[in-house]
Scaffold this active site. Sequence first.
Site, PDB file in Angstrom:
ATOM      1  N   GLY A   1      -8.611 -74.537  83.555  1.00  0.00           N
ATOM      2  CA  GLY A   1      -9.324 -73.137  84.637  1.00  0.00           C
ATOM      3  C   GLY A   1      -9.686 -72.471  84.256  1.00  0.00           C
ATOM      4  O   GLY A   1     -10.198 -73.538  83.303  1.00  0.00           O
TER       5      GLY A   1
ATOM      6  N   SER B   1      -5.102 -68.148  77.162  1.00  0.00           N
ATOM      7  CA  SER B   1      -4.604 -68.045  75.943  1.00  0.00           C
ATOM      8  C   SER B   1      -3.298 -66.875  75.992  1.00  0.00           C
ATOM      9  O   SER B   1      -2.551 -67.036  75.604  1.00  0.00           O
ATOM     10  CB  SER B   1      -5.176 -66.948  76.412  1.00  0.00           C
TER      11      SER B   1
ATOM     12  N   ASP C   1      -6.462 -73.831  71.612  1.00  0.00           N
ATOM     13  CA  ASP C   1      -7.002 -72.890  72.453  1.00  0.00           C
ATOM     14  C   ASP C   1      -8.313 -72.733  72.022  1.00  0.00           C
ATOM     15  O   ASP C   1      -9.085 -73.668  71.684  1.00  0.00           O
ATOM     16  CB  ASP C   1      -6.192 -71.610  72.197  1.00  0.00           C
ATOM     17  N   GLU C   2      -9.286 -72.598  73.127  1.00  0.00           N
ATOM     18  CA  GLU C   2     -10.690 -72.721  73.268  1.00  0.00           C
ATOM     19  C   GLU C   2     -11.274 -73.341  73.832  1.00  0.00           C
ATOM     20  O   GLU C   2     -11.547 -73.763  72.549  1.00  0.00           O
ATOM     21  CB  GLU C   2     -11.449 -71.419  72.522  1.00  0.00           C
TER      22      GLU C   2
END
Length: 216
Positions: A9, A16, A86-87
């Site tokens: 997104g 997160s 994440d990231e």
Amino acid sequence: MPELVFFSGTMDCGKSTLALQIEHNRSARGLVGMIFTRNDRAGEGKLSSRLGLVTDAVEVGDGADLYAYLVDHLSQGRRADYVIADEAQFLAPEQIDQLARVVDDLDLDVYAFGITTDFRSKLFPGSQRLVELADRVEVLQVEALCWCGARATHNARTVGGVMVVEGAQVVVGDVTGSVDEIGYEVLCRRHHRRRMTAATARAAALSPDVLPVSSG
Ligand SMILES: [Zn+2]
């Protein structure tokens, strides 16, 4: 069957927060996650959300082998029942391949969370590799909104509130209040194309040039 899932997104779409929710739900059931991140806003070795929640994570460096890291972790008799990355847009394509191998060879679910495109609306290499390899791509639909109220689908980089379209792909923003600070803002495609941020729209509205011409 274990899966590699890419939750993608724009910025501010709650990636997160969802990563932390998945971690919470699974640890409440007694499962242990391996959490990887890179360049989180809360600093090294943290996974944080804009809503203020934070958990410890393993910071992924350049050249780190995520598959080897997990094999090593498990061979020491430690647990990992699933993996969160994440990231993930900041991971190298090879590291995404390693995550796919974690799914296939170690039979673990891998949930990767990332921004799809950068401030020039080009795919991040890590996100491109995820689109290529993932069993499923979930586009998060938390309504990130452009200043005009339309759904925000693009990420803009700003310097002092003005949108820029050149520069390094990865610069972690830090909104501290200085005039030339680098920030990020989500926009609809129309306003991304016109390079119109909230600040420039406000300035334009205040400028005499664009006031309606009076007929008197
Ligand atoms: Zn807009």
